[in-house]
Design a protein around this motif. Structure first.
Motif, PDB file in Angstrom:
ATOM      1  N   PRO A 154      17.348   0.146 -21.944  1.00  9.45           N
ATOM      2  CA  PRO A 154      17.552   1.439 -21.294  1.00  9.45           C
ATOM      3  C   PRO A 154      18.649   2.237 -21.983  1.00  9.45           C
ATOM      4  O   PRO A 154      19.469   1.669 -22.697  1.00  9.45           O
ATOM      5  N   CYS A 155      18.649   3.539 -21.744  1.00  9.45           N
ATOM      6  CA  CYS A 155      19.736   4.369 -22.273  1.00  9.45           C
ATOM      7  C   CYS A 155      21.057   3.776 -21.773  1.00  9.45           C
ATOM      8  O   CYS A 155      21.942   3.484 -22.563  1.00  9.45           O
ATOM      9  N   ALA A 156      21.142   3.569 -20.456  1.00 10.95           N
ATOM     10  CA  ALA A 156      22.395   3.089 -19.870  1.00 10.95           C
ATOM     11  C   ALA A 156      22.188   1.857 -19.006  1.00 10.95           C
ATOM     12  O   ALA A 156      21.123   1.660 -18.429  1.00 10.95           O
ATOM     13  N   VAL A 202      15.173   1.638 -29.564  1.00 14.05           N
ATOM     14  CA  VAL A 202      14.298   2.467 -28.739  1.00 14.05           C
ATOM     15  C   VAL A 202      14.620   2.299 -27.248  1.00 14.05           C
ATOM     16  O   VAL A 202      14.980   1.216 -26.797  1.00 14.05           O
ATOM     17  N   GLU A 203      14.477   3.403 -26.506  1.00 12.60           N
ATOM     18  CA  GLU A 203      14.789   3.351 -25.073  1.00 12.60           C
ATOM     19  C   GLU A 203      13.561   2.982 -24.230  1.00 12.60           C
ATOM     20  O   GLU A 203      12.494   3.576 -24.370  1.00 12.60           O
ATOM     21  N   VAL A 204      13.789   2.002 -23.358  1.00 10.58           N
ATOM     22  CA  VAL A 204      12.733   1.487 -22.470  1.00 10.58           C
ATOM     23  C   VAL A 204      13.332   1.347 -21.077  1.00 10.58           C
ATOM     24  O   VAL A 204      14.473   0.892 -20.942  1.00 10.58           O
ATOM     25  N   LEU A 206      18.927  -6.320 -27.289  1.00 13.00           N
ATOM     26  CA  LEU A 206      18.906  -5.444 -26.107  1.00 13.00           C
ATOM     27  C   LEU A 206      19.914  -4.327 -26.315  1.00 13.00           C
ATOM     28  O   LEU A 206      21.089  -4.582 -26.578  1.00 13.00           O
ATOM     29  N   ARG A 207      19.451  -3.067 -26.201  1.00  9.53           N
ATOM     30  CA  ARG A 207      20.378  -1.936 -26.276  1.00  9.53           C
ATOM     31  C   ARG A 207      20.640  -1.433 -24.859  1.00  9.53           C
ATOM     32  O   ARG A 207      19.730  -1.448 -24.011  1.00  9.53           O
ATOM     33  N   ALA A 208      21.853  -1.002 -24.570  1.00 11.64           N
ATOM     34  CA  ALA A 208      22.183  -0.389 -23.277  1.00 11.64           C
ATOM     35  C   ALA A 208      23.625   0.069 -23.338  1.00 11.64           C
ATOM     36  O   ALA A 208      24.498  -0.669 -23.786  1.00 11.64           O
ATOM     37  N   PHE A 243      29.257   2.849 -21.681  1.00 12.76           N
ATOM     38  CA  PHE A 243      30.030   4.096 -21.769  1.00 12.76           C
ATOM     39  C   PHE A 243      29.075   5.160 -22.289  1.00 12.76           C
ATOM     40  O   PHE A 243      28.463   4.984 -23.340  1.00 12.76           O
ATOM     41  N   LYS A 244      28.939   6.250 -21.561  1.00  6.89           N
ATOM     42  CA  LYS A 244      27.955   7.269 -21.919  1.00  6.89           C
ATOM     43  C   LYS A 244      28.599   8.579 -22.348  1.00  6.89           C
ATOM     44  O   LYS A 244      29.290   9.210 -21.558  1.00  6.89           O
ATOM     45  N   PRO A 245      28.350   9.029 -23.574  1.00  8.90           N
ATOM     46  CA  PRO A 245      28.826  10.359 -23.954  1.00  8.90           C
ATOM     47  C   PRO A 245      27.838  11.386 -23.412  1.00  8.90           C
ATOM     48  O   PRO A 245      26.702  11.434 -23.855  1.00  8.90           O
ATOM     49  N   SER A 262      13.755   7.612 -30.052  1.00 12.71           N
ATOM     50  CA  SER A 262      13.808   8.139 -28.683  1.00 12.71           C
ATOM     51  C   SER A 262      14.558   9.473 -28.579  1.00 12.71           C
ATOM     52  O   SER A 262      14.049  10.426 -27.982  1.00 12.71           O
ATOM     53  N   HIS A 263      15.772   9.514 -29.143  1.00 13.72           N
ATOM     54  CA  HIS A 263      16.583  10.729 -28.990  1.00 13.72           C
ATOM     55  C   HIS A 263      16.016  11.944 -29.729  1.00 13.72           C
ATOM     56  O   HIS A 263      16.082  13.042 -29.196  1.00 13.72           O
ATOM     57  N   PRO A 264      15.435  11.775 -30.939  1.00  8.89           N
ATOM     58  CA  PRO A 264      14.818  12.959 -31.549  1.00  8.89           C
ATOM     59  C   PRO A 264      13.578  13.412 -30.777  1.00  8.89           C
ATOM     60  O   PRO A 264      13.329  14.609 -30.648  1.00  8.89           O
ATOM     61  N   SER A 292      19.909   8.308 -16.940  1.00  7.12           N
ATOM     62  CA  SER A 292      19.999   9.155 -18.137  1.00  7.12           C
ATOM     63  C   SER A 292      18.782   8.907 -19.022  1.00  7.12           C
ATOM     64  O   SER A 292      18.261   7.793 -19.079  1.00  7.12           O
ATOM     65  N   ASP A 293      18.346   9.964 -19.684  1.00  5.69           N
ATOM     66  CA  ASP A 293      17.265   9.915 -20.676  1.00  5.69           C
ATOM     67  C   ASP A 293      15.957   9.291 -20.190  1.00  5.69           C
ATOM     68  O   ASP A 293      15.229   8.660 -20.971  1.00  5.69           O
ATOM     69  N   GLY A 294      15.634   9.516 -18.924  1.00  2.75           N
ATOM     70  CA  GLY A 294      14.369   9.000 -18.379  1.00  2.75           C
ATOM     71  C   GLY A 294      13.149   9.604 -19.068  1.00  2.75           C
ATOM     72  O   GLY A 294      12.151   8.920 -19.292  1.00  2.75           O
ATOM     73  N   VAL A 295      13.220  10.887 -19.405  1.00  2.00           N
ATOM     74  CA  VAL A 295      12.053  11.577 -19.982  1.00  2.00           C
ATOM     75  C   VAL A 295      11.601  10.924 -21.287  1.00  2.00           C
ATOM     76  O   VAL A 295      10.417  10.842 -21.582  1.00  2.00           O
ATOM     77  N   GLN A 296      12.572  10.454 -22.057  1.00  2.00           N
ATOM     78  CA  GLN A 296      12.219   9.885 -23.369  1.00  2.00           C
ATOM     79  C   GLN A 296      12.075   8.372 -23.345  1.00  2.00           C
ATOM     80  O   GLN A 296      11.748   7.769 -24.367  1.00  2.00           O
ATOM     81  N   SER A 297      12.342   7.749 -22.177  1.00  2.00           N
ATOM     82  CA  SER A 297      12.269   6.282 -22.115  1.00  2.00           C
ATOM     83  C   SER A 297      10.827   5.827 -21.986  1.00  2.00           C
ATOM     84  O   SER A 297      10.071   6.344 -21.170  1.00  2.00           O
TER      85      SER A 297
HETATM   86 MN    MN Z   1      20.009   7.853 -24.439  1.00  2.00          MN
END
Ligand code: MN
Ligand code: PEP
Length: 337
Positions: A101-103, A297-299, A125-127, A130-132, A271-273, A308-313
């Motif tokens: 997930p993004c976060a 990649v965000e899942v 696993l990415r997550a 701390f979120k900018p 994901s972010h682009p 955060s970033d649900g649309v692109q997950s």
């Molecule tokens: Mn994100």
């Protein structure tokens, strides 16, 4: 370095620049033409202050022959750098998938993503804890609680974990909790942070700044390596262009350029682009085809509820579909996944 002097430069100016460079230990070759004088400089031009030379009144132009980045360049090291972390090797034959997930939102969420992404072949696993965020009113991450959840999920599943570090002061703490640290796009120019992650030995994913050139990107990596940490994984995550149909423009051409210029591994964040989950799989395919060493990649188990970033997950079924497509492509590309 080649210095082109202005027409009508006087002999005393030529002697002056010769002397200046000589004092820095440079060998100088003067080539006097009918109209112009060219000064060829041999030696480590890192010692020369380019701006000072350019600002001399009789200097027309300065060309650097050597690359401004040294340690990260192919010239410095011909073979690819392979970064080993746990059972993963980034930069070798394997195409490494980092997904999550993004976060970090809560333990249940992270555990379910970790199990799902691992099941279909992601090694990491990415997550973010701390979120900018662009807005100070948006979810800023669970911070220390997020780090504790990351550690717990690692213990429960055995997956390798990565997370973003935003603050210089947090580097030792974050390095204690996770296997790989990430410097986000917004901090690519934060030179103090780059130096700080250069002091540890854990791998660092360095994301390309939103408006950074490839040269600036590689110089940011040089900061980390010059400080003593050779374990840098570059990440192309899209740059800002005039296009608004996607969130950023994935600079896919950066992959072959960076592969030629640098020995460091390069991965792609599709994901972010994309900014929209419907485009993510296509960009992931482009990444492997262009020669990237992996993706991040965000899942999310329930993207519509993501903080955060649900649309692109990607949803779980989309993630599974992406992995099945990438496995076929990996075969065609001579990579293992
Ligand atoms: Mn994100
Ligand atoms: C992220 O990967 O969660 C992130 C914030 O990406 P970037 O730094 O590339 O914007």
């Amino acid at each position: 370095m080649i210095i082109v002097l202005k027409t009508k430069t006087q002999d005393k100016d030529v002697q002056n620049i010769e002397q200046k460079l000589g004092l820095l230990g440079m060998k100088v070759h003067i080539s006097k033409g009918e109209f112009r004088t060219i000064v060829g400089v041999i030696g480590d031009d890192n010692k020369v202050n380019l701006e000072q030379i350019k600002s001399l009144p009789y200097v027309e132009n300065v060309f650097q022959v050597l690359k401004p980045y040294r340690l990260v360049s192919r010239e410095f090291r011909e073979e690819n750098t392979v970064i080993k972390v746990g059972a993963a090797a980034i930069g070798g034959k394997d195409f490494v998938v980092m997904a999550g997930p993004c976060a970090v939102e809560n333990e249940k969420q992270l555990l379910s993503v970790a199990r799902e992404v691992k099941k279909h072949g992601a090694m990491i696993l990415r997550a973010s804890a701390f979120k900018p965020r662009t807005s100070p009113y948006d979810f800023q991450g669970l911070k220390d609680e997020g780090l504790r959840i990351l550690r717990k999920v690692k213990q429960k599943t055995g997956i390798i974990v990565e997370t973003e570090v935003m603050d210089v002061r947090d580097v030792p703490k974050v390095a204690e909790y996770v296997d790989i640290l990430r410097v986000g796009a917004r901090n690519m120019h934060n030179f103090d942070l780059l130096k700080e992650v250069g002091k540890i030995r854990k791998p660092v994913i360095l994301k390309r700044g939103i408006a950074a050139t490839i040269k600036e990107f590689l110089l940011a990596a040089e900061y980390i390596v010059a400080e003593g940490n050779p374990n840098v994984i570059l990440c192309e995550r899209g740059i800002r262009t005039f296009e608004t149909a996607t969130r950023f423009t994935l600079d896919i051409s950066a992959i072959p350029v960076i592969k030629q210029e640098s020995h460091l591994p390069i991965i792609v964040d599709p994901s972010h682009p994309a900014g929209n989950r419907n485009y993510v799989i296509a960009l992931a395919r482009a990444a492997i085809a262009a020669g990237a060493d992996g993706i991040i990649v965000e899942v999310h188990p329930e993207p519509e509820k993501a903080l955060s970033d649900g649309v692109q997950s990607l949803t779980f079924p989309q993630y599974e579909e992406m992995m099945s497509q990438l496995k076929k492509l990996a075969l065609a590309m001579g990579r293992t996944l």
